[in-house]
Scaffold this active site. Structure first.
Site, PDB file in Angstrom:
ATOM      1  NE  ARG A 178      -3.060   0.435   1.947  1.00  0.00           N
ATOM      2  CZ  ARG A 178      -2.201  -0.511   1.551  1.00  0.00           C
ATOM      3  NH1 ARG A 178      -2.629  -1.463   0.697  1.00  0.00           N
ATOM      4  NH2 ARG A 178      -0.971  -0.544   1.994  1.00  0.00           N
ATOM      5  CB  CYS A 214       1.070 -11.700 -14.561  1.00  0.00           C
ATOM      6  SG  CYS A 214       0.925 -12.091 -12.808  1.00  0.00           S
ATOM      7  N   GLY A 249      -1.503  -7.139   0.217  1.00  0.00           N
ATOM      8  CA  GLY A 249      -0.632  -8.277   0.479  1.00  0.00           C
ATOM      9  C   GLY A 249      -0.372  -9.133  -0.740  1.00  0.00           C
ATOM     10  CB  CYS A 294       9.063  -8.137  -4.312  1.00  0.00           C
ATOM     11  SG  CYS A 294      10.273  -9.301  -3.623  1.00  0.00           S
ATOM     12  CB  CYS A 295       6.027  -6.128  -8.667  1.00  0.00           C
ATOM     13  SG  CYS A 295       5.061  -7.648  -8.646  1.00  0.00           S
TER      14      CYS A 295
END
Length: 430
Positions: free
Chosen positions: A22, A85, A118, A215-216
Site C-alpha cells: 500500500r 522469485c 494485485g 495463493c500467495c
C-alpha cells in the site's frame, strides 16, 4: 568440496513484517530495518561487511546502493541481483560463494520488494518477455484464460498432477489450510488468520482448483542474512549462533521445460529435481534426514508437486504425504512452519532470505510456539519462473569451543526476534 573451498555459516538474520503493498513504507526503510536486525544479531556494525549482494525485482538500477549507503558508505562492492522469485536466495548463493572461495570473510545478502497491488504483470511491453516460450507452450497445451497468468501456470501443474496420480483439489486446499494455520504463530506474517478447510475451499476461485486462500499475496518487505567464514565465526566467538550452509545449488531449466509438453515441467520442476539431487549428494544425506522445510508455495499446487521434485515422497505420492499428516507438526516433516508464501507473504526479493531466517531460528531453537523439535537438517527451496531455483541444506555448526547456550541472543536483545517483531525505533533503544 574442492581444496579451494571453505565452509560458510549464517551468523545473522533479520527481517521486517511482510505487509500489504500500500506504499506505506519505502524500500530504503525496509532494507535498513532488516539489515540493522541482522547486524544486531551478530553484534557488529556495518563496517564488518566486505561485500553486499542486494536483490529486488521491481526498482531502478542501483537500488541496492541506495539501500546500504545509509548504513555506511564503506566503498565495498555492492552487486544488484534480479532472478525473479528466487532473487533473495540467489543473493545468498553469491554471498556464500564469496565466503567459501576466500574472497571475503563476511558478506551481506539483502532482499526487499515494494510491490504494486494485485497480480504480478510484465513491466515492459516493448520487448521479448523472458518467459515467452512458457506462455506459448501453455497456450498450446492447456490454453490461456483471463485468470492471473502465474495462477494458470501453477494451477495447471496441479491439475496435471491430479490427472496423473490421483490427487484431488482437496489435497491442495489442505496445503492452504496448513500454511495459514502455521502462520498464525509467525509475528512477521502478512496473514495470521486461521481458516477451516471448508473456508479455504469456499474462498473465491482464482483458477481451476486454486482459491484465493491457496495463493500467495503480493507484499512489501525485506530480509537480510549475514554469511561468514569459520575464521570470522571463531574470531568473534559466534559459534553458538552460527548455522552451517552444508550444501547449496542453483539450477536453471532443462529442455524438459519445452520438450515434455507437461504443465508440471513448465513450473521448473526439473531444475528443482537437479538442484535437490546435487544438494543431497554434497551434504551426504537423503530426504529422510530432513526434519523441517521452507518450500516455495507461491500456490498450493506448487507445494504439492514440489514434494515430488525434492524427493520428500515417492514420485506421484505427494497426496499420500498430506493424507498421512507428514507435512506438519507431529509428522515426518514440518513444511513451511513460517506459513510459507501463501500466508507469510511474498515480496519477491526478500522471500528467499526470509525462508533462511526462519530455518536459522528453527535450528537455533528460538521459535518457541512454532518450534520444530529435534532438528538435525533443514531444507530450503526457492524458485523463480524463467527460470532459477536455489535449494539449500542447513545444520547447526560444529565448531570448537561451542557451549550449550540457546539464549545468547539476550546479550544483544531484550526480546526474542524469532517470536516477536519490533520496528527500528524499538530495537535501537533496547
Amino acid at each position: 568440496m574442492t581444496t579451494s573451498q571453505r565452509k560458510s555459516y549464517v551468523i545473522g538474520v533479520g527481517m521486517t513484517n511482510f505487509i500489504k503493498p500500500r506504499g506505506q513504507v519505502d524500500y530504503p526503510d525496509m532494507a535498513r530495518e532488516a539489515t540493522v536486525k541482522a547486524l544486531m544479531d551478530v553484534g557488529k556494525t556495518y563496517d564488518v561487511i566486505q561485500q553486499a549482494y542486494v536483490g529486488y525485482c521491481f526498482g531502478d538500477s542501483t537500488c541496492g546502493q541506495r539501500a546500504v549507503y545509509q548504513l555506511g558508505m564503506t566503498q565495498i562492492p555492492v552487486i544488484n541481483v534480479n532472478n525473479n522469485c528466487s532473487t533473495g536466495s540467489t543473493a545468498l548463493f553469491l554471498a556464500r560463494q564469496a565466503v567459501e572461495f576466500g574472497i571475503v570473510d563476511c558478506a551481506l545478502a539483502l532482499g526487499f520488494e515494494k510491490m504494486a497491488k494485485g497480480s504480478i504483470t510484465s513491466a515492459f511491453s516493448d520487448r521479448t518477455n523472458p518467459i515467452d516460450t512458457t506462455v506459448s507452450m501453455l497456450s498450446e497445451t492447456r490454453g490461456i484464460t483471463n485468470s492471473p497468468f502465474t495462477a494458470q501456470i501453477f494451477g495447471n501443474a496441479g491439475i496435471e498432477y491430479c490427472e496423473k496420480y490421483g490427487a484431488t483439489a482437496e489435497h491442495m486446499a489442505k496445503i492452504g489450510e496448513k500454511n495459514h494455520r502455521h502462520s498464525a504463530k509467525n509475528p512477521y506474517a502478512q496473514l495470521k488468520e486461521v481458516y477451516s478447510l471448508d473456508q479455504i475451499k469456499s474462498s473465491p476461485q482464482i483458477f481451476g482448483p486454486l482459491t484465493k486462500l491457496q495463493c500467495c499475496p503480493t507484499s512489501d518487505g525485506s530480509a537480510a542474512v549475514i554469511v561468514a567464514s569459520e575464521k570470522f565465526v571463531l574470531e568473534n566467538n559466534l559459534q553458538n549462533q552460527a548455522i552451517e550452509i552444508v550444501a547449496q545449488e542453483l539450477a536453471t531449466d532443462s529442455p524438459n521445460l519445452l520438450e515434455s509438453k507437461s504443465s508440471i515441467e513448465l513450473t521448473g520442476a526439473d531444475m528443482t529435481r537437479r538442484a535437490a539431487k546435487l544438494v543431497y549428494k554434497k551434504a551426504g544425506i537423503t530426504p529422510d534426514d530432513i526434519q523441517v522445510v521452507e518450500l516455495h508455495d507461491c500456490f498450493s499446487a506448487n507445494e504439492l508437486i514440489t514434494y515430488d521434485a525434492l524427493g520428500l515422497c515417492k514420485p506421484g505420492k505427494a497426496h499420500e504425504l498430506i493424507d498421512s499428516n507428514d507435512v506438519t507438526y507431529g509428522g515426518k516433516y514440518v513444511i513451511n512452519p513460517s506459513g510459507g508464501l501463501i500466508s507469510k507473504g511474498h515480496p519477491l526479493g526478500a522471500t528467499g532470505l526470509a525462508q533462511c531466517a526462519e530455518l536459522v531460528w528453527q535450528l537455533r531453537g528460538w521459535c518457541t510456539n512454532r518450534q520444530v523439535p529435534n532438528i538435525k537438517y533443514a531444507l530450503q527451496h526457492n524458485i523463480g519462473l524463467g527460470g532459477a531455483v536455489v535449494v539449500t541444506v542447513y545444520k547447526q555448526a560444529e565448531l570448537p569451543n561451542k557451549h550449550d547456550d540457546k539464549e545468547g541472543w539476550k546479550q544483544r536483545f531484550n526480546y526474542n526476534p524469532a517470536v516477536e517483531s519490533r520496528g527500528n525505533l524499538e530495537i535501537y533503544f533496547v
